[in-house]
Motif scaffolding. Sequence first.
Motif, short mmCIF file in Angstrom:
data_model
loop_
_atom_site.label_atom_id
_atom_site.label_comp_id
_atom_site.label_asym_id
_atom_site.label_seq_id
_atom_site.Cartn_x
_atom_site.Cartn_y
_atom_site.Cartn_z
N ALA A 131 0.83 -1.21 0.00
CA ALA A 131 0.00 0.00 0.00
C ALA A 131 0.87 1.26 0.00
O ALA A 131 0.53 2.25 -0.66
CB ALA A 131 -0.93 0.00 1.20
N ASP A 132 2.00 1.23 0.72
CA ASP A 132 2.92 2.37 0.74
C ASP A 132 3.51 2.59 -0.66
O ASP A 132 3.60 3.72 -1.14
CB ASP A 132 4.07 2.13 1.73
N ARG A 133 3.93 1.51 -1.29
CA ARG A 133 4.50 1.59 -2.63
C ARG A 133 3.49 2.17 -3.61
O ARG A 133 3.81 3.07 -4.39
CB ARG A 133 4.95 0.20 -3.10
N GLN A 134 2.26 1.72 -3.53
CA GLN A 134 1.21 2.20 -4.43
C GLN A 134 0.88 3.67 -4.16
O GLN A 134 0.71 4.45 -5.09
CB GLN A 134 -0.05 1.35 -4.29
N ASN A 135 0.82 4.03 -2.89
CA ASN A 135 0.55 5.42 -2.53
C ASN A 135 1.66 6.34 -3.05
O ASN A 135 1.39 7.42 -3.59
CB ASN A 135 0.39 5.56 -1.01
N PHE A 136 2.92 5.91 -2.92
CA PHE A 136 4.04 6.70 -3.44
C PHE A 136 3.90 6.88 -4.95
O PHE A 136 4.02 8.00 -5.47
CB PHE A 136 5.38 6.03 -3.10
N ALA A 137 3.67 5.78 -5.66
CA ALA A 137 3.56 5.85 -7.13
C ALA A 137 2.42 6.77 -7.55
O ALA A 137 2.58 7.58 -8.48
CB ALA A 137 3.37 4.45 -7.70
N ASN A 138 1.29 6.69 -6.88
CA ASN A 138 0.15 7.54 -7.22
C ASN A 138 0.45 9.02 -6.97
O ASN A 138 0.15 9.87 -7.81
CB ASN A 138 -1.09 7.13 -6.42
N GLN A 139 1.02 9.33 -5.80
CA GLN A 139 1.35 10.72 -5.48
C GLN A 139 2.40 11.27 -6.44
O GLN A 139 2.31 12.43 -6.88
CB GLN A 139 1.82 10.86 -4.03
N LEU A 140 3.39 10.45 -6.76
CA LEU A 140 4.43 10.87 -7.70
C LEU A 140 3.83 11.17 -9.07
O LEU A 140 4.11 12.21 -9.67
CB LEU A 140 5.51 9.79 -7.81
N ASP A 141 2.98 10.28 -9.55
CA ASP A 141 2.33 10.49 -10.86
C ASP A 141 1.52 11.78 -10.87
O ASP A 141 1.58 12.55 -11.83
CB ASP A 141 1.44 9.30 -11.23
#
Length: 151
Positions: A131-141
């Motif tokens: 979930a942390d990895r996905q949240n990072f990727a989403n915020q970065l995008d």
Amino acid sequence: MQIWVDADACPVVIKDILYRVAERLQLNVTLVANQLMRVPPSRFVRAVQVPAGADVADAEIVRLLAPGDLVVTGDIPLAADVLLKGGFALNPRGEFYTNDNIAQMLTMRTFMDELRGSGVDTGGPAPFGQADRQNFANQLDRHLARHAKRP
């Protein structure tokens, strides 16, 4: 825009996301660390090794940072310096440090340090997960969609 990574403590999965973003968007990503970092061969990704010492990598990032650059770090004092210099700061769990939340985060960090210094076991951060990895990727995008120039 340049992406700077406080790389000594950055999770490998976050670095991998950043490598892919660098290639896809032709965006410069620089990892700064006290230790030698291996990075994939790319004209957009590089690693800078700084001498050992407390906050040496942080100071180098702040020195090289230009307003509008993004710094990936879990270090709250570094994030505060980035904000003061006009940059953006994102932690590996996908949370942005902002002018609205940085003072509270610094205060909490100091409080937790005092507790640990007095012998209180404060635990630690939760394990880094999917979930942390996905949240990072989403915020970065989202951030890059607003602030990065497309190739």
